[in-house]
Design an enzyme around this catalytic site. Sequence first.
Site, mmCIF file in Angstrom:
data_model
loop_
_atom_site.group_PDB
_atom_site.id
_atom_site.type_symbol
_atom_site.label_atom_id
_atom_site.label_comp_id
_atom_site.label_asym_id
_atom_site.label_seq_id
_atom_site.Cartn_x
_atom_site.Cartn_y
_atom_site.Cartn_z
ATOM 1 N N ASP A 8 0.866 -1.178 0.000
ATOM 2 C CA ASP A 8 0.000 0.000 0.000
ATOM 3 C C ASP A 8 0.908 1.235 0.000
ATOM 4 O O ASP A 8 2.131 1.115 -0.166
ATOM 5 C CB ASP A 8 -0.999 -0.042 1.179
ATOM 6 C CG ASP A 8 -0.339 0.165 2.537
ATOM 7 O OD1 ASP A 8 0.900 0.267 2.602
ATOM 8 O OD2 ASP A 8 -1.073 0.217 3.549
ATOM 9 N N CYS A 66 3.077 -3.220 4.045
ATOM 10 C CA CYS A 66 2.236 -2.073 4.418
ATOM 11 C C CYS A 66 2.980 -1.326 5.515
ATOM 12 O O CYS A 66 4.197 -1.492 5.657
ATOM 13 C CB CYS A 66 0.825 -2.519 4.813
ATOM 14 S SG CYS A 66 0.721 -3.620 6.232
ATOM 15 N N THR A 68 2.834 -1.575 8.881
ATOM 16 C CA THR A 68 3.326 -2.485 9.918
ATOM 17 C C THR A 68 3.555 -3.917 9.415
ATOM 18 O O THR A 68 4.190 -4.714 10.111
ATOM 19 C CB THR A 68 2.287 -2.593 11.050
ATOM 20 O OG1 THR A 68 1.055 -3.038 10.458
ATOM 21 C CG2 THR A 68 2.082 -1.247 11.729
ATOM 22 N N HIS A 99 11.535 -23.391 9.139
ATOM 23 C CA HIS A 99 10.576 -24.144 9.956
ATOM 24 C C HIS A 99 9.140 -24.060 9.450
ATOM 25 O O HIS A 99 8.371 -24.988 9.657
ATOM 26 C CB HIS A 99 10.595 -23.620 11.401
ATOM 27 C CG HIS A 99 11.822 -24.030 12.157
ATOM 28 N ND1 HIS A 99 11.963 -23.854 13.516
ATOM 29 C CD2 HIS A 99 12.984 -24.596 11.732
ATOM 30 C CE1 HIS A 99 13.148 -24.300 13.903
ATOM 31 N NE2 HIS A 99 13.795 -24.742 12.839
ATOM 32 N N HIS A 134 8.938 -30.486 10.831
ATOM 33 C CA HIS A 134 8.267 -29.234 10.456
ATOM 34 C C HIS A 134 7.211 -29.486 9.375
ATOM 35 O O HIS A 134 6.188 -28.810 9.332
ATOM 36 C CB HIS A 134 9.281 -28.192 9.982
ATOM 37 C CG HIS A 134 10.305 -27.891 11.038
ATOM 38 N ND1 HIS A 134 9.967 -27.324 12.242
ATOM 39 C CD2 HIS A 134 11.642 -28.119 11.084
ATOM 40 C CE1 HIS A 134 11.057 -27.196 12.984
ATOM 41 N NE2 HIS A 134 12.088 -27.679 12.314
HETATM 42 C C1 RB5 Z 1 -1.907 2.639 6.696
HETATM 43 O O1 RB5 Z 1 -1.979 3.812 7.430
HETATM 44 C C2 RB5 Z 1 -1.663 1.453 7.629
HETATM 45 O O2 RB5 Z 1 -2.744 1.270 8.471
HETATM 46 C C3 RB5 Z 1 -1.371 0.216 6.823
HETATM 47 O O3 RB5 Z 1 -0.293 0.448 5.994
HETATM 48 C C4 RB5 Z 1 -1.007 -1.034 7.612
HETATM 49 O O4 RB5 Z 1 -0.003 -0.783 8.546
HETATM 50 C C5 RB5 Z 1 -2.108 -1.857 8.128
HETATM 51 O O5 RB5 Z 1 -1.930 -2.896 8.728
#
Ligand code: RB5
Length: 143
Positions: A8, A66, A68, A99, A134
């Site tokens: 994203d 993304c 996180t 694993h 595994h």
């Molecule tokens: C975008 O602001 C953020 O929420 C997205 O990139 C992501 O981290 C969602 O899990």
Amino acid sequence: MNIIIGSDHAGFDLKEACRSFLEDLAGYDVQDAGVYNRDSADYPAIAHKVSGAVSAGEFTRGILICGTGLGMSMVANRHKGVRAALCHNLYTARLSRAHNDANLLCMGGRVLGVGIALEMVELFLKTPFEGGRHQRRIDLIEE
Ligand code: RB5
């Protein structure tokens, strides 16, 4: 090995760095599923596109980024046959392969520096699955 990569807006810069790194590594065919700029985008759309292609066997590996890595991994693991690993360091990237036989790497563009992320990508692509006990555990996931 063919790889599909997507992000994203929050993962865009790291996705671009990973894509050009992969294009410079010998032996990898890379497809960029987007996004193609920093405009705000919904991560599930890209996650379904990339994970669906891995699930269908069109690509050997997927990479999703993304902010996180959390949202991407939640979506990816709903696809049959996809084992998406949200990794934060070299240890988790290596073990996701050794694993867990992960076929999709998720990372956080707002969490990781570019240097470590590129090393993680290389480990993710080059580390073999150890099999044995595994494999039995992976079979239990599907059951
Ligand atoms: C975008 O602001 C953020 O929420 C997205 O990139 C992501 O981290 C969602 O899990």
